[in-house]
Design an enzyme around this catalytic site. Structure first.
Site, short mmCIF file in Angstrom:
data_model
loop_
_atom_site.label_atom_id
_atom_site.label_comp_id
_atom_site.label_asym_id
_atom_site.label_seq_id
_atom_site.Cartn_x
_atom_site.Cartn_y
_atom_site.Cartn_z
N CYS A 1 0.04 3.99 2.58
CA CYS A 1 0.40 3.55 3.93
C CYS A 1 1.84 3.92 4.26
O CYS A 1 2.16 4.30 5.40
CB CYS A 1 0.23 2.04 4.06
N CYS B 1 0.84 -1.20 0.00
CA CYS B 1 0.00 0.00 0.00
C CYS B 1 0.87 1.25 0.00
O CYS B 1 1.53 1.57 1.00
CB CYS B 1 -0.92 -0.03 1.22
#
Length: 308
Positions: A50, A47
């Site tokens: 993230c 991700c």
């Protein structure tokens, strides 16, 4: 997972920021949050956002100097926890305090919003610097005592004077809101909430006052307790009647039984009406003082149901 910023962490960061697992979740998050708020960052190695958010969160947590902690959960390795908390996209961030989710957000947000998020948690956990150890603190206590004694109009005057002298005192604005609620002037209470400066609008005192205003508005529409209780006894799975009963009980001052009814609704069907019982519990908890025994007991019971 070095990419999340461990290389630049301060030596004491290991005590503040750690990798979590399903096995350690109860200890690292639920139990640890009994002492200080714990931020849980749900992320995954694949991700991109993230990897941007993680170091920003770590920075804010480190700067809080122990007033909050952080646990990073890789959703690919903790699918059961992610499912229980209904994590549908990442990054998702939850904050726990006293074993209960109390705040959160989804997606990457600017550092300024992260700092505001952490500052709210610091204040909620009682670790905010500075406190109110000055001349205005005594005036605030005097106003609180007046309000507790039923002298709402006098309390409102004192709260208003403090708010005028110190506009950044969230406690003064919140007290003024609660005084107007006590006087039954809900429109003025809402106007005060809407008029506070954005920099303090999410302060715990004002969030609590907002919850109290919500409950006061619900009380105006609450039905007779006996009628609602009869409906629940006739059909224990009538969740609307049970939630309405909880609202009516709270309106009559029976907060503990109101919490019991909402917990029973949550136990029977936690997803009914998009989690209405849980949402109402949060409103009740937010309206009570953080150390209120009814709130503490209710939060513990709700947590045990969620993580059973």
């Amino acid at each position: 997972m070095i990419e999340l910023g461990q290389g630049t962490a301060a030596p004491a960061a290991a005590d503040l920021i750690k990798e979590g697992t399903e096995a350690s979740f109860m200890a690292d998050v639920v139990e640890a949050s009994q002492q200080v708020p714990v931020i849980v960052d749900f992320w995954a190695p694949w991700c991109g956002p993230c990897k941007t958010l993680g170091p920003m969160l770590e920075k804010a947590v480190t700067e809080a100097k122990g007033a909050v902690k952080m646990v990073k959960i890789d959703v690919d390795r903790a699918q059961s926890i992610a499912a229980q908390l209904q994590i549908q996209s990442i990054p998702t961030v939850y904050a726990f305090y006293k074993g209960q989710p109390v705040d959160g957000f989804q997606g990457a947000i600017p550092q300024s919003e992260i700092k505001a998020f952490v500052d709210r948690l610091v204040a909620q956990g009682g670790g905010a610097p500075g406190g109110e150890e000055d001349g205005l603190a005594e005036a605030l206590q005097t106003a609180e005592d007046m309000l507790a004694a039923g002298q709402a109009e006098d309390a409102a005057q004192v709260f208003a004077a403090i708010a005028g002298e110190a506009p950044d005192r969230a406690a003064a604005h919140a007290g003024l809101v609660r005084a107007h609620i006590a006087m039954g002037d809900l429109e003025q209470a809402e106007a005060i909430l809407n008029g506070v400066d954005a920099s303090i609008s999410h302060a715990p005192e004002l969030e609590a006052a907002h919850a109290q205003l919500q409950l006061a508005r619900q009380a105006a529409d609450a039905g007779p307790v006996d009628d609602l209780r009869a409906r629940v006894e006739a059909d224990p799975d009538d969740h609307q009647a049970r939630i309405d009963l909880a609202k009516a009980l709270h309106a009559t001052g029976n907060t503990e039984e109101a919490v019991d009814q909402l917990l029973e609704s949550f136990r029977r069907d936690r997803e009914w009406n998009d989690g209405a019982a849980r949402a109402q519990l949060f409103t009740l908890f937010d309206a009570l003082p953080p150390q209120d025994p009814v709130a503490l007991k209710g939060r513990r019971r709700l947590s045990s149901m969620i993580f059973a």
